[in-house]
Write a protein that holds these residues in place. Structure first.
Motif, PDB file in Angstrom:
ATOM      1  N   LYS A 152      46.555  43.561  48.970  1.00  0.00           N
ATOM      2  CA  LYS A 152      45.765  43.453  49.959  1.00  0.00           C
ATOM      3  C   LYS A 152      44.934  44.657  49.891  1.00  0.00           C
ATOM      4  CE  LYS A 152      48.731  41.255  52.281  1.00  0.00           C
ATOM      5  NZ  LYS A 152      49.785  40.867  53.493  1.00  0.00           N
ATOM      6  N   ASN A 153      45.804  46.113  49.864  1.00  0.00           N
ATOM      7  CA  ASN A 153      45.329  47.215  50.293  1.00  0.00           C
ATOM      8  C   ASN A 153      44.222  47.825  49.068  1.00  0.00           C
ATOM      9  OD1 ASN A 153      46.224  47.424  52.726  1.00  0.00           O
ATOM     10  ND2 ASN A 153      47.981  48.692  52.223  1.00  0.00           N
ATOM     11  N   VAL A 154      44.453  47.267  47.949  1.00  0.00           N
ATOM     12  CA  VAL A 154      43.975  48.105  46.848  1.00  0.00           C
ATOM     13  C   VAL A 154      43.206  47.085  46.092  1.00  0.00           C
ATOM     14  CG1 VAL A 154      44.042  48.948  44.412  1.00  0.00           C
ATOM     15  CG2 VAL A 154      45.143  49.884  46.314  1.00  0.00           C
ATOM     16  N   LEU A 155      43.610  45.927  45.904  1.00  0.00           N
ATOM     17  CA  LEU A 155      42.832  44.665  45.015  1.00  0.00           C
ATOM     18  C   LEU A 155      41.929  44.013  45.789  1.00  0.00           C
ATOM     19  CD1 LEU A 155      45.621  43.594  42.592  1.00  0.00           C
ATOM     20  CD2 LEU A 155      43.847  45.426  41.795  1.00  0.00           C
ATOM     21  N   HIS A 171      36.114  34.177  35.279  1.00  0.00           N
ATOM     22  CA  HIS A 171      36.837  35.172  36.216  1.00  0.00           C
ATOM     23  C   HIS A 171      37.622  36.115  35.094  1.00  0.00           C
ATOM     24  CE1 HIS A 171      36.375  32.737  39.726  1.00  0.00           C
ATOM     25  NE2 HIS A 171      36.617  31.784  39.264  1.00  0.00           N
ATOM     26  N   HIS A 172      38.050  37.418  35.974  1.00  0.00           N
ATOM     27  CA  HIS A 172      38.697  38.455  35.260  1.00  0.00           C
ATOM     28  C   HIS A 172      39.956  37.668  34.680  1.00  0.00           C
ATOM     29  CE1 HIS A 172      41.108  41.944  34.825  1.00  0.00           C
ATOM     30  NE2 HIS A 172      39.936  42.664  34.780  1.00  0.00           N
ATOM     31  N   PRO A 173      40.425  38.243  33.672  1.00  0.00           N
ATOM     32  CA  PRO A 173      41.729  37.675  33.062  1.00  0.00           C
ATOM     33  C   PRO A 173      42.845  37.644  33.865  1.00  0.00           C
ATOM     34  CG  PRO A 173      40.485  38.861  31.223  1.00  0.00           C
ATOM     35  CD  PRO A 173      39.756  38.998  32.538  1.00  0.00           C
ATOM     36  N   LEU A 174      43.021  38.874  34.826  1.00  0.00           N
ATOM     37  CA  LEU A 174      44.024  38.644  35.930  1.00  0.00           C
ATOM     38  C   LEU A 174      44.073  38.379  36.987  1.00  0.00           C
ATOM     39  CD1 LEU A 174      44.937  42.571  34.924  1.00  0.00           C
ATOM     40  CD2 LEU A 174      46.136  40.384  34.032  1.00  0.00           C
ATOM     41  N   THR A 175      42.759  37.644  37.319  1.00  0.00           N
ATOM     42  CA  THR A 175      42.286  37.284  38.736  1.00  0.00           C
ATOM     43  C   THR A 175      43.470  36.196  39.420  1.00  0.00           C
ATOM     44  OG1 THR A 175      40.173  37.958  38.983  1.00  0.00           O
ATOM     45  CG2 THR A 175      41.042  35.920  40.115  1.00  0.00           C
ATOM     46  N   GLU A 176      43.573  35.140  38.422  1.00  0.00           N
ATOM     47  CA  GLU A 176      44.427  34.113  38.853  1.00  0.00           C
ATOM     48  C   GLU A 176      46.127  34.626  39.026  1.00  0.00           C
ATOM     49  OE1 GLU A 176      42.352  31.913  39.485  1.00  0.00           O
ATOM     50  OE2 GLU A 176      43.919  30.538  40.235  1.00  0.00           O
ATOM     51  N   MET A 177      46.395  35.589  38.193  1.00  0.00           N
ATOM     52  CA  MET A 177      47.611  35.984  38.290  1.00  0.00           C
ATOM     53  C   MET A 177      47.840  36.612  39.606  1.00  0.00           C
ATOM     54  SD  MET A 177      49.633  39.357  36.283  1.00  0.00           S
ATOM     55  CE  MET A 177      48.988  40.537  37.355  1.00  0.00           C
ATOM     56  N   TRP A 178      47.014  37.579  40.007  1.00  0.00           N
ATOM     57  CA  TRP A 178      47.100  38.317  41.241  1.00  0.00           C
ATOM     58  C   TRP A 178      46.909  37.421  42.348  1.00  0.00           C
ATOM     59  CZ3 TRP A 178      49.253  42.802  40.893  1.00  0.00           C
ATOM     60  CH2 TRP A 178      49.186  43.475  39.945  1.00  0.00           C
ATOM     61  N   LEU A 179      46.286  36.280  42.136  1.00  0.00           N
ATOM     62  CA  LEU A 179      46.009  35.166  43.351  1.00  0.00           C
ATOM     63  C   LEU A 179      47.187  34.546  43.493  1.00  0.00           C
ATOM     64  CD1 LEU A 179      43.762  34.518  45.123  1.00  0.00           C
ATOM     65  CD2 LEU A 179      43.084  32.798  43.568  1.00  0.00           C
ATOM     66  N   ASN A 180      48.030  34.257  42.526  1.00  0.00           N
ATOM     67  CA  ASN A 180      49.398  33.737  42.873  1.00  0.00           C
ATOM     68  C   ASN A 180      50.408  34.928  42.914  1.00  0.00           C
ATOM     69  OD1 ASN A 180      49.496  30.567  42.125  1.00  0.00           O
ATOM     70  ND2 ASN A 180      47.934  31.773  40.866  1.00  0.00           N
ATOM     71  N   ASP A 181      50.520  35.188  44.354  1.00  0.00           N
ATOM     72  CA  ASP A 181      50.728  36.586  44.758  1.00  0.00           C
ATOM     73  C   ASP A 181      52.356  36.539  45.152  1.00  0.00           C
ATOM     74  OD1 ASP A 181      50.875  39.066  45.781  1.00  0.00           O
ATOM     75  OD2 ASP A 181      49.791  38.751  47.387  1.00  0.00           O
ATOM     76  N   HIS A 182      53.027  36.610  44.034  1.00  0.00           N
ATOM     77  CA  HIS A 182      54.759  36.741  44.474  1.00  0.00           C
ATOM     78  C   HIS A 182      55.494  37.455  43.231  1.00  0.00           C
ATOM     79  CE1 HIS A 182      53.784  33.686  41.413  1.00  0.00           C
ATOM     80  NE2 HIS A 182      53.491  32.829  42.137  1.00  0.00           N
ATOM     81  N   LEU A 183      56.505  37.916  43.484  1.00  0.00           N
ATOM     82  CA  LEU A 183      57.312  38.350  42.233  1.00  0.00           C
ATOM     83  C   LEU A 183      58.011  37.348  41.442  1.00  0.00           C
ATOM     84  CD1 LEU A 183      59.071  41.421  44.682  1.00  0.00           C
ATOM     85  CD2 LEU A 183      57.058  41.650  43.076  1.00  0.00           C
ATOM     86  N   VAL A 184      58.271  37.675  40.291  1.00  0.00           N
ATOM     87  CA  VAL A 184      58.523  36.590  39.413  1.00  0.00           C
ATOM     88  C   VAL A 184      59.838  37.466  38.685  1.00  0.00           C
ATOM     89  CG1 VAL A 184      58.052  35.313  37.436  1.00  0.00           C
ATOM     90  CG2 VAL A 184      56.161  36.074  38.912  1.00  0.00           C
TER      91      VAL A 184
END
Lengths: 376, 277
Positions: A208-211, A272-285
């Protein structure tokens, strides 16, 4: 600053303001996992949890999609709800309740109220904030479009406290014996009662604060603060039409990629940016079957996206330098030379033993009050 | 009559206890005081003013208000070019009912570049204070960006109620409650107190008393709500109000919400007994 002060609503009330989430295997104890969620930035001794908020941890088995993004299997999620009673004026402590399905665990705040058992251990109370970063230089980096970190940097969180909830659980008992290895976790603060309002949610630090911050790059929403809207979305059911977030992430990620003048993440216009969907699924794995590792953050996501094998358990350990990793990845790619913010560890690092976080600082430094106080 | 049918009820939200809220607020204020003493930063001073105003909204201690006034004057002296100091002075002057001073401070804030959205909210407050409810309503409706939705809607509702648009007012206040998305009881307490005050202003002490009662359930030490409830009681001579004053303290219990139906917020409320406008 990680997820501290990360939305207009959170700025108004520190009891709902999630600051960080951690998920890791308990060191040297196979089959046992730990989840830590922190709230209340710049907490002073005496700070209390809300008695009207449910502090929620949502764990779910994960699967990797055709697009190589790891997503939660929402239908199979396990929810841990932590609630607190009003302050006891005589002791200054609060009674707490951990609810996991039909299982209830009662505890109290502070060291004296912690409970320990083979199935689940719980601690809640004031602790040192384990997060560390040079906030001023990070903000300057985004404002000036150049990497402004110095060596050494200045840790803006040094000596500060948070209210921490630490849960250790037996993975087989809580998540199931025949579970699949990879699980994700997200934290939420939600109102008690019905209908319930989600105040905040948190997966990875700095989403939230950066991306998602307003940096003047996003042509769809140039000035709209998306963070409270983002908090309303179900982290395990990302809205397919969440184009506002994708647009903001695409624009900001492209900006970060340009910070060093080299292109690490090319993507064609309209995609989309290659990382967008990863960040959007916003959880720790986390791979719940692997042993503890001090450096696991983003490792499973990297492995899924690149097709390589993970080298660690993933998740997030309390002492990981996530700011260095974040900036290294978004500016230079998975394997580029690292970027460092000049702050390499917390003033007092976390310990490898429950409840992990150092005791609260009885005299925290006077904090820069970027926080609005009170409201009516 | 007030509609008490269960199906008409809109539940008020559960909020953090007064004990926790005020304790946390005092801790934050303590940090801010130290920060301001060390740095003399205006933003810290402004935040102290806002925090103290929140504290004063419950305590109603004159000493608190005098402290706020002194700090605000000091901030204006320290940073006369900063519009935030003049806006704070305008708010505090308005609370002291020095409306001319408040208006003048607002003009200076505007001249110093204060955000129009924030100026508009304070101007609407001043207009309401002198009975210019229609002008205040127009500003509040037009000014969509200044406040969280619930607080904005509740202020619109109070203007509508004062203007005699009861059904619109009830609908707006119900929406305000439904969109309330905070755990803190402080904004909600102010919303309910102002709602009660407006009912009292137009002569319906029954509904006013119910709103004040709701304030006390969230904030048991809310001095102005206790006073207002006592005044309603004395004015009516009805012991019912005394029972309300003696009601139990609010506990955060999801099974025990306060029903908005009890606050006269159904769409079938009667017109007021006295309509001043």
């Amino acid at each position: 600053m990680s997820d501290h002060l990360s939305s207009p609503r959170a700025l108004r009330d520190p009891t709902i303001d999630l600051t960080d989430l951690y998920f890791f295997p308990v060191p040297d104890v196979p089959g046992r996992l730990a989840v830590v969620v922190n709230v209340f930035p710049l907490a002073q001794p005496g700070a209390a949890f809300s008695d009207a908020v449910s502090y929620r941890l949502r764990l779910a088995p994960a699967e990797t999609g055709a697009d190589r993004v790891i997503r939660a299997r929402r239908a199979d999620q396990v929810t841990l709800d932590i609630t607190f009673d009003d302050l006891d004026p005589a002791t200054g402590s609060q009674a707490g309740l951990l609810r996991c399905g039909d299982t209830l665990t009662r505890f109290g705040t502070g060291d004296a109220g912690a409970v320990y058992s083979d199935q689940v251990s719980v601690f809640a109370g004031l602790r040192r904030d384990p997060f560390f970063m040079d906030v001023r230089r990070e903000v300057e980096t985004r404002a000036t479009r150049r990497i402004a970190f110095t060596d050494p940097g200045t840790d803006a969180v040094a000596g500060q406290n948070v209210l921490s909830i630490v849960i250790e659980l037996d993975a087989a008992h809580v998540l199931g014996v025949d579970r699949q290895p990879v699980w994700v976790v997200a934290a939420e603060t939600v109102s008690q009662g019905a209908p319930s309002t989600r105040f905040e949610r948190l997966g990875r630090p700095e989403v939230k604060n950066v991306l998602l911050s307003v940096n003047g790059n996003d042509t769809v929403n140039k000035t709209v603060d998306l963070r409270d809207l983002y908090n309303l979305e179900d982290v395990f059911a990302v809205n397919p039409a969440a184009e506002a977030y994708r647009s903001r992430l695409d624009a900001n990620l492209a900006m970060f990629d340009e910070l060093d003048g080299a292109l690490a993440w090319p993507f064609p216009a309209g995609n989309h940016h290659p990382l967008t969907e990863m960040w959007l699924n916003d959880h720790l794995v986390l791979d719940t079957t692997k042993p503890f590792s001090e450096r696991g953050y983003l490792d499973l996501e990297r492995a899924a996206l690149t097709g390589q094998s993970p080298t660690t358990c993933g998740g997030r350990w309390l002492n990981e330098d996530v700011i260095d990793l974040l900036y290294s990845v978004i500016v230079r790619g998975w394997d580029g030379p690292p970027i460092k913010d000049g702050v390499e560890h917390a003033t007092i690092p976390a310990l490898p033993k429950f409840p992990y976080l150092p005791a609260g600082n009885p005299n925290p430094p006077i904090a820069d009050p970027a926080v609005p106080v009170g409201h009516d | 009559m007030t509609d008490l049918r269960p199906e008409s009820a809109v539940r008020l939200p559960l909020c953090t206890s007064e004990t926790i809220t005020l304790s946390n607020l005092d801790l934050q204020l303590n940090n801010l005081r130290h920060w301001y003493a060390q740095t003399r930063r205006v933003d810290a001073g402004i935040q102290i003013v806002h925090g103290l105003l929140s504290r004063y909204s419950v305590s109603a201690r004159d000493a608190d208000l005098r402290h706020i006034e002194a700090l605000t004057c000091a901030l204006v002296e320290q940073a006369p070019e900063d519009p935030r100091t003049w806006m704070a002075l305008a708010e505090v002057s308005a609370m002291r009912h020095r409306l001319a001073d408040a208006g003048q401070a607002l003009l200076t804030a505007t001249a110093n570049g204060a955000p129009p959205v924030e100026i508009a909210e304070i101007r609407a407050d001043l207009l309401e204070a002198v009975g210019e409810h229609r002008a205040a309503l127009e500003i509040r409706i037009a000014n969509s960006g200044g406040l969280p939705p619930a607080q904005r809607l509740s202020r619109i509702a109070c203007c509508q109620l004062a203007l005699g648009a009861h059904h619109d007012a009830v609908a707006a206040f119900t929406s305000a409650i439904r969109t309330y998305a905070d755990a803190s009881p402080l904004p909600l307490g102010s919303m309910l107190f102002n709602w009660g005050h407006t009912w009292e202003h137009i002569g319906d002490r029954g509904r006013a008393a119910l709103a004040y009662h709701a304030v006390i359930m969230y904030l048991p030490s809310h001095v102005r709500a206790h006073r207002a409830l006592a005044e309603c009681s004395m004015a009516s001579g009805d012991p019912h109000y005394r029972r309300i004053v003696g009601a139990t303290r609010h506990q955060a219990n999801p099974d025990d919400p306060i029903s908005l139906g009890q606050l006269g917020l159904s769409s079938t409320v009667d017109p007021p007994r006295v309509s001043p406008i």
